[in-house]
Design an enzyme around this catalytic site. Structure first.
Site, short mmCIF file in Angstrom:
data_model
loop_
_atom_site.label_atom_id
_atom_site.label_comp_id
_atom_site.label_asym_id
_atom_site.label_seq_id
_atom_site.Cartn_x
_atom_site.Cartn_y
_atom_site.Cartn_z
N ARG A 60 -2.29 -3.18 -4.04
CA ARG A 60 -2.68 -4.02 -5.18
C ARG A 60 -3.76 -3.28 -5.96
NH1 ARG A 60 1.43 -6.27 -4.56
NH2 ARG A 60 1.82 -8.47 -4.14
N GLU A 84 -2.76 -4.35 -14.54
CA GLU A 84 -1.32 -4.22 -14.84
C GLU A 84 -0.74 -5.44 -15.52
OE1 GLU A 84 -0.02 -3.39 -10.79
OE2 GLU A 84 0.99 -5.31 -10.72
N HIS A 105 4.61 -0.93 -10.72
CA HIS A 105 4.71 -1.89 -9.62
C HIS A 105 6.17 -2.11 -9.22
CE1 HIS A 105 2.56 -5.46 -7.54
NE2 HIS A 105 3.61 -5.06 -6.84
N PHE A 112 8.79 -1.92 -4.41
CA PHE A 112 9.71 -2.81 -3.67
C PHE A 112 11.12 -2.75 -4.25
CE2 PHE A 112 10.70 -5.97 -6.88
CZ PHE A 112 9.76 -5.67 -7.85
P1 NAI Z 1 0.86 -6.58 6.51
O1 NAI Z 1 0.24 -7.92 6.45
O2 NAI Z 1 2.00 -6.34 7.46
O3 NAI Z 1 -0.26 -5.49 6.87
C1 NAI Z 1 -1.51 -5.42 6.25
C2 NAI Z 1 -2.46 -4.72 7.22
O4 NAI Z 1 -3.68 -4.47 6.55
C3 NAI Z 1 -2.80 -5.59 8.47
O5 NAI Z 1 -2.58 -4.85 9.64
C4 NAI Z 1 -4.27 -5.91 8.27
O6 NAI Z 1 -4.98 -6.05 9.49
C5 NAI Z 1 -4.73 -4.69 7.48
N1 NAI Z 1 -6.00 -4.83 6.77
C6 NAI Z 1 -6.55 -5.96 6.24
N2 NAI Z 1 -7.75 -5.66 5.68
C7 NAI Z 1 -7.94 -4.32 5.85
C8 NAI Z 1 -8.98 -3.42 5.51
N3 NAI Z 1 -10.09 -3.82 4.86
N4 NAI Z 1 -8.85 -2.12 5.85
C9 NAI Z 1 -7.76 -1.68 6.52
N5 NAI Z 1 -6.74 -2.49 6.90
C10 NAI Z 1 -6.82 -3.80 6.54
O7 NAI Z 1 1.27 -6.21 5.02
P2 NAI Z 1 2.38 -5.20 4.52
O8 NAI Z 1 3.72 -5.86 4.55
O9 NAI Z 1 2.22 -3.91 5.22
O10 NAI Z 1 1.98 -5.07 2.98
C11 NAI Z 1 0.73 -4.53 2.60
C12 NAI Z 1 0.48 -4.85 1.13
O11 NAI Z 1 1.39 -4.10 0.33
C13 NAI Z 1 0.73 -6.31 0.72
O12 NAI Z 1 -0.40 -7.12 0.95
C14 NAI Z 1 1.06 -6.22 -0.75
O13 NAI Z 1 -0.11 -6.42 -1.50
C15 NAI Z 1 1.52 -4.76 -0.92
N6 NAI Z 1 2.92 -4.69 -1.35
C16 NAI Z 1 3.21 -4.00 -2.50
C17 NAI Z 1 4.50 -3.89 -2.93
C18 NAI Z 1 4.84 -3.12 -4.15
O14 NAI Z 1 5.96 -3.25 -4.66
N7 NAI Z 1 3.98 -2.27 -4.66
C19 NAI Z 1 5.61 -4.55 -2.21
C20 NAI Z 1 5.20 -5.20 -0.98
C21 NAI Z 1 3.89 -5.27 -0.60
#
Ligand code: NAI
Length: 338
Positions: free
Chosen positions: A231, A260, A301, A304
């Protein structure tokens, strides 16, 4: 039940029409804010994407809303406290394409490491010189992965295929992964200091907002690269811009930008009477400056956005809707960790 969909493409409308029967459904290609029809406000269920922010003002207009099924993983565009006050359940699509986003992450890394976009621009003008296009191997380089959730883990798997050295930071580590995926958890500070490429896979919340700022960038290796497919507001744009300009950072691959939403709505920002503040306008200008930099690659963006990834999103959204309609437990209900 009245179900209203927003932010859809034509093929997505057809996909849902073939699968939802005997319900009162409206389909819109526009965002909630761009849809000017009073009938939408009778919705029991709304399905929308990140282009439809759901803050207090918008939620106030929906009088009987029971479910928001966001067609995204992230839900930072939804005011979760306001939803809780109104007993509106929010569900997301937690898993649909960790590989999809991870593959795009490597698209950005390889584009930067081998100057692919610069070379393409040159050859498309019929020029074949190597001048200034020398790249670097990613084999044996250190990749720092912020966040070892679903996407972060898949990024690690791919990185190991490239024989990269992988380190990671996560405040909720899963130590067993270190052995199975072959990487090492280290502290945030250690990750900043030791990574050649830092890639961000964490949610946006109050503790991750501007996590990458002037102070954290100072602690990075000179010439390091940042990849953000998470993000935009996790990275403070002005500090990134300065560091890329001064050579402190070697490059950035950004699928997300802090401003964005305004870029997408730039006509509205420029021509309408609205309350875009000085700070937001500055971010918008900084974004445009970033997009013009030689060592930066920006995508809109779409990490996905593969046919397979989007189809999985639509299927999970159908599951979310029918969980409510058929009175089953809502499997993808968002529970906010505080
Ligand atoms: P997830 O929930 O499986 O993993 C997120 C991880 O980040 C967790 O293990 C959590 O403990 C960790 N975390 C939280 N705060 C942190 C910090 N300060 N420092 C380091 N680690 C921290 O989420 P997932 O599925 O891996 O997605 C991650 C992010 O990717 C989503 O929140 C979303 O914002 C973004 N995303 C972007 C997309 C795009 O098209 N650009 C598509 C899908 C997701």
């Amino acid at each position: 039940m009245k179900i209203v969909f927003f932010d859809l493409e034509d093929w997505e409308v057809e996909y849902f029409q073939k699968r939802i029967f005997n319900q009162d459904v409206e389909y819109y290609k526009t965002s909630i804010q761009e849809t000017h029809s009073d009938t939408i406000y009778n919705a029991d269920i709304i399905c929308s994407f990140i282009f439809s922010p759901l803050g207090k003002q918008t939620l106030d207009k929906f009088k009987k809303l029971k479910l928001i099924a966001t067609m995204s993983t992230g839900y930072d565009h939804i005011d979760m406290d306001e939803c809780a006050k109104r007993n509106i359940v929010v569900c997301n699509v937690p898993v649909y394409g960790e590989n999809t986003v991870a593959e795009h992450t490597f698209g950005l890394i390889l584009n930067l490491s081998r100057n692919i976009y610069k070379a393409y621009n040159r050859t498309s003008k019929g020029k074949f010189s190597y001048d200034g296009l020398i790249g670097f191997d990613i084999k044996n380089k250190t990749l720092g992965v912020l966040g070892t959730g679903r996407i972060g883990q898949h990024v690690i798997r791919i990185a190991k295929g490239f024989e990269m050295n992988v380190v990671a930071y996560d405040p909720f580590p899963k130590p067993e992964l270190q052995k199975t995926l072959d990487f090492k958890y280290i502290t945030f500070e250690e990750l900043l200091a030791s990574s050649d490429i830092i890639t961000i896979h964490i949610p946006l919340n109050s503790s991750t907002y501007h996590l990458i700022n002037r102070d954290s960038i100072q602690k990075m290796k000179t010439g390091a690269m940042i990849i953000n497919t998470s993000r935009g507001p996790i990275v403070e744009t002005n500090s990134l811009l300065e560091a890329l300009g001064s050579g402190k950072l070697g490059g950035a691959g950004l699928d997300v930008l802090e401003g964005e939403a305004m870029i997408k709505e730039e006509k509205a920002v420029l021509h309408q009477n609205n309350d875009v503040g000085r700070e937001q306008m500055a971010t918008l200008l900084q974004d445009y400056a970033l997009m013009r930099m030689e060592n930066v690659i920006v995508t809109p963006h779409l990490a996905f956005y593969s046919k397979e990834g989007v189809t999985r999103i639509l299927d999970a959204t159908l599951d979310n809707i029918f969980d409510l309609i058929e009175n089953r437990g809502i499997r993808n209900k968002v529970v906010v960790k505080k």
